[in-house]
Scaffold this motif. Structure first.
Motif, PDB file in Angstrom:
ATOM      1  N   PRO A   1     -30.635  13.902 -13.997  1.00 24.98           N
ATOM      2  CA  PRO A   1     -29.281  13.356 -14.203  1.00 24.98           C
ATOM      3  C   PRO A   1     -29.293  11.862 -14.498  1.00 24.98           C
ATOM      4  N   TRP A   2     -30.154  11.109 -13.805  1.00 29.69           N
ATOM      5  CA  TRP A   2     -30.193   9.661 -14.012  1.00 29.69           C
ATOM      6  C   TRP A   2     -30.630   9.327 -15.426  1.00 29.69           C
ATOM      7  N   LEU A   3     -31.650  10.017 -15.932  1.00 31.79           N
ATOM      8  CA  LEU A   3     -32.147   9.738 -17.270  1.00 31.79           C
ATOM      9  C   LEU A   3     -31.113  10.111 -18.337  1.00 31.79           C
ATOM     10  N   VAL A   4     -30.453  11.257 -18.153  1.00 30.46           N
ATOM     11  CA  VAL A   4     -29.447  11.684 -19.130  1.00 30.46           C
ATOM     12  C   VAL A   4     -28.288  10.696 -19.168  1.00 30.46           C
ATOM     13  N   LEU A   5     -27.818  10.280 -17.997  1.00 28.30           N
ATOM     14  CA  LEU A   5     -26.692   9.344 -17.959  1.00 28.30           C
ATOM     15  C   LEU A   5     -27.074   7.974 -18.500  1.00 28.30           C
ATOM     16  N   LEU A   6     -28.326   7.542 -18.255  1.00 29.67           N
ATOM     17  CA  LEU A   6     -28.793   6.271 -18.822  1.00 29.67           C
ATOM     18  C   LEU A   6     -28.791   6.330 -20.348  1.00 29.67           C
ATOM     19  N   LEU A   7     -29.318   7.406 -20.907  1.00 28.57           N
ATOM     20  CA  LEU A   7     -29.339   7.546 -22.363  1.00 28.57           C
ATOM     21  C   LEU A   7     -27.929   7.689 -22.929  1.00 28.57           C
ATOM     22  N   HIS A   8     -27.064   8.366 -22.210  1.00 25.65           N
ATOM     23  CA  HIS A   8     -25.679   8.530 -22.664  1.00 25.65           C
ATOM     24  C   HIS A   8     -24.966   7.178 -22.693  1.00 25.65           C
ATOM     25  N   GLY A   9     -25.176   6.353 -21.659  1.00 25.58           N
ATOM     26  CA  GLY A   9     -24.587   5.022 -21.653  1.00 25.58           C
ATOM     27  C   GLY A   9     -25.162   4.132 -22.736  1.00 25.58           C
ATOM     28  N   ALA A  10     -26.484   4.247 -22.990  1.00 25.67           N
ATOM     29  CA  ALA A  10     -27.105   3.470 -24.064  1.00 25.67           C
ATOM     30  C   ALA A  10     -26.528   3.867 -25.422  1.00 25.67           C
ATOM     31  N   PHE A  11     -26.242   5.150 -25.594  1.00 23.11           N
ATOM     32  CA  PHE A  11     -25.613   5.615 -26.839  1.00 23.11           C
ATOM     33  C   PHE A  11     -24.293   4.890 -27.080  1.00 23.11           C
ATOM     34  N   TYR A  12     -23.441   4.821 -26.070  1.00 29.20           N
ATOM     35  CA  TYR A  12     -22.152   4.152 -26.244  1.00 29.20           C
ATOM     36  C   TYR A  12     -22.315   2.645 -26.445  1.00 29.20           C
TER      37      TYR A  12
ATOM     38  N   ARG B   1     -24.250  22.171 -14.795  1.00 26.00           N
ATOM     39  CA  ARG B   1     -24.787  23.539 -14.730  1.00 26.00           C
ATOM     40  C   ARG B   1     -26.314  23.541 -14.824  1.00 26.00           C
ATOM     41  N   THR B   2     -26.872  22.611 -15.568  1.00 30.82           N
ATOM     42  CA  THR B   2     -28.330  22.552 -15.693  1.00 30.82           C
ATOM     43  C   THR B   2     -28.986  22.144 -14.383  1.00 30.82           C
ATOM     44  N   THR B   3     -28.365  21.209 -13.667  1.00 31.86           N
ATOM     45  CA  THR B   3     -28.963  20.672 -12.439  1.00 31.86           C
ATOM     46  C   THR B   3     -28.435  21.338 -11.177  1.00 31.86           C
ATOM     47  N   GLY B   4     -27.382  22.176 -11.285  1.00 28.20           N
ATOM     48  CA  GLY B   4     -26.796  22.787 -10.098  1.00 28.20           C
ATOM     49  C   GLY B   4     -26.073  21.790  -9.215  1.00 28.20           C
ATOM     50  N   LEU B   5     -25.528  20.728  -9.792  1.00 29.83           N
ATOM     51  CA  LEU B   5     -24.826  19.688  -9.032  1.00 29.83           C
ATOM     52  C   LEU B   5     -23.566  20.263  -8.387  1.00 29.83           C
ATOM     53  N   ALA B   6     -23.318  19.895  -7.142  1.00 28.11           N
ATOM     54  CA  ALA B   6     -22.127  20.381  -6.438  1.00 28.11           C
ATOM     55  C   ALA B   6     -20.864  19.810  -7.071  1.00 28.11           C
ATOM     56  N   ASP B   7     -19.761  20.570  -6.969  1.00 26.48           N
ATOM     57  CA  ASP B   7     -18.501  20.151  -7.586  1.00 26.48           C
ATOM     58  C   ASP B   7     -18.024  18.802  -7.063  1.00 26.48           C
ATOM     59  N   ARG B   8     -18.287  18.508  -5.793  1.00 23.86           N
ATOM     60  CA  ARG B   8     -17.740  17.267  -5.227  1.00 23.86           C
ATOM     61  C   ARG B   8     -18.375  16.022  -5.845  1.00 23.86           C
ATOM     62  N   TRP B   9     -19.551  16.173  -6.454  1.00 24.33           N
ATOM     63  CA  TRP B   9     -20.212  15.028  -7.085  1.00 24.33           C
ATOM     64  C   TRP B   9     -19.866  14.893  -8.563  1.00 24.33           C
TER      65      TRP B   9
END
Length: 442
Positions: free
Chosen positions: A339-350, A275-283
């Motif tokens: 999105p790339w930065l958020v997902l990178l940090l999320h993966g680093a968290f795990y 919702r923050t980035t307006g990413l399409a549902d298919r992605w």
């Protein structure tokens, strides 16, 4: 594929023991870790196929509100939490870790083909509860098998390798779901069917290639001599009830629970990111792929770092990475790299928390109670995340995703500060022995 069999011919008397690895050498990883990593890889392909499409399937397909989705997401975490202690305790009785893990993997495999048959929220909740019950039963016995197959000094590395293999499945699962949905119109049923077949393969691999009782490993370095003097170490706890009162494990459990209360679930984080980035549902099904890729790349390096620099330090650092991800989502910048930065940090968290937490707990739990001890930590964390899912869903419904995430960020920062004081006592970080200078006189 490694056939993880520990039966072998004992060495004849008088045969010298193999030399322990020196500072520049690492002991070979136990076959049990590799076999369980393969099982987890296959099983995670199955699980992440469903996880990747489930939020969109429920919110966009079935029209659930954020509160309703939070309830179902909480059911997944709650059902897992309720049986973790049972799985750990049953696995410790007679060393039946493999048998209990097999039951857990089987229940999760059974739940997958039932998903397309569940036409109501209640039925979906029951199927998800069955799936998470299986996960709760298997997690502690599986982690106990890993920790019992490697020496204490290599726990972080072993869990890092296992989590990296597990995350390779998390990479392939969303990709498979994305391809199926691209080929099959409204192909949710096809995703669930392929997921069920893959889960059954994981159970078969566990039964064929994982030993029931891993051979005990020799420590990579000789244990330091006990200090001379009248002081005596506190005796290790001998029952699960005594283990719950064991101060080092109690501190680890309290810290994991406190931080879990402020950890927004993956599904909610991905929905906020969309919702923050307006990413399409298919992605949307590809968002877990970014988290899994970062997890895969960082799990082993951060596991090794935890063995050297301290597991609690790395564990808290992972939550700092998650806090940065929250900050990016709440900030005014919404550029294409967000999105790339958020997902990178999320993966680093795990990568810095999942296996590292289990390695920290295994360090203070005796072998005969390993499954139950790990389950205590996992249960506290899972119950906390259940509460967080329910609270976050209610806050989103009442105030919107922005204020809900801001509240979670403030709570996480406060919890991290408190957890600095909960650092469990443990052996000091390992440092290489100094090299003597000058000639050595004998």
């Amino acid at each position: 594929m490694y056939l993880a069999d520990n039966r072998g011919t004992p060495a004849p008397p008088g045969t010298p023991a193999p030399p322990a690895p020196g500072p520049g050498r690492r002991a070979a990883l136990a076959p049990t870790v590799l076999a369980l990593g393969t099982v987890s890889l296959v099983t995670d392909v199955s699980a992440e196929m469903v996880t990747a499409v489930l939020p969109l399937y429920l919110v966009a397909g079935l029209g659930l509100s954020p509160l309703g989705f939070g309830l179902l997401d909480g059911i997944q975490n709650g059902a897992s939490a309720l049986v973790r202690l049972v799985g750990g305790h049953l696995g410790d009785r007679g060393g039946r870790h493999k048998a209990v893990a097999a039951v857990g993997y089987g229940l999760s495999a059974l739940a997958k083909p039932l998903l397309p048959l569940a036409g109501s929220v209640a039925a979906l909740g029951a199927v998800l509860a069955l799936d998470r019950t299986g996960k709760g039963l298997r997690t502690a016995p599986r982690d106990a098998l890993i920790s019992l197959s490697v020496p204490t000094a290599a726990q972080g590395r072993a869990f890092g390798v296992h989590r990296a293999m597990d995350t390779a499945g998390a990479l392939l699962g969303p990709l498979a779901a994305f391809l199926i949905l691209a080929v099959v119109a409204d192909g949710y049923d096809a995703v669930f069917a392929v997921s069920a077949c893959t889960a059954a393969l994981g159970v078969l691999l566990l039964l064929l290639f994982v030993p029931a009782r891993p051979a005990p490993q020799q420590p990579a370095r000789p244990a330091p001599a006990a200090p001379a003097g009248p002081a005596r170490a506190r005796p290790a706890p001998r029952t699960l009830a005594a283990l719950a009162r064991h101060r080092p494990l109690r501190r680890i459990t309290a810290g994991a629970t406190l931080l879990g209360l402020c950890t927004v679930s993956d599904a909610f984080l991905f929905l906020v990111l969309q919702r923050t980035t307006g990413l399409a549902d298919r992605w949307f099904p590809l968002l877990p792929l970014g988290t899994a890729a970062a997890f895969l790349l960082l799990a082993l390096p951060l596991g090794r770092l935890a063995d050297r620099a301290g597991r609690w330090t790395v564990f808290l650092g992972g939550h700092a990475a998650l806090l940065c991800a929250y900050g990016l989502l709440l900030g005014p910048w919404h550029g294409p790299a967000l999105p790339w930065l958020v997902l990178l940090l999320h993966g680093a968290f795990y990568a810095a928390t999942d296996g590292v937490l289990m390695a920290a707990a295994a360090e203070v739990v005796p072998e005969e109670l390993r499954g139950g001890g790990l389950a205590l930590v996992q249960t506290g964390q899972a119950v906390a995340r259940l509460c967080c899912s329910l609270a976050f869903g209610a806050a989103w419904t009442a105030w919107g995703e922005g204020p809900a995430l801001a509240g979670a960020a403030v709570a996480l920062a406060a919890a991290a500060v408190l957890c600095v004081r909960l650092r469990p006592a443990g052996p000091a970080p390992r440092r290489p022995a100094p090299t003597p200078k000058g000639p050595v006189h004998r």
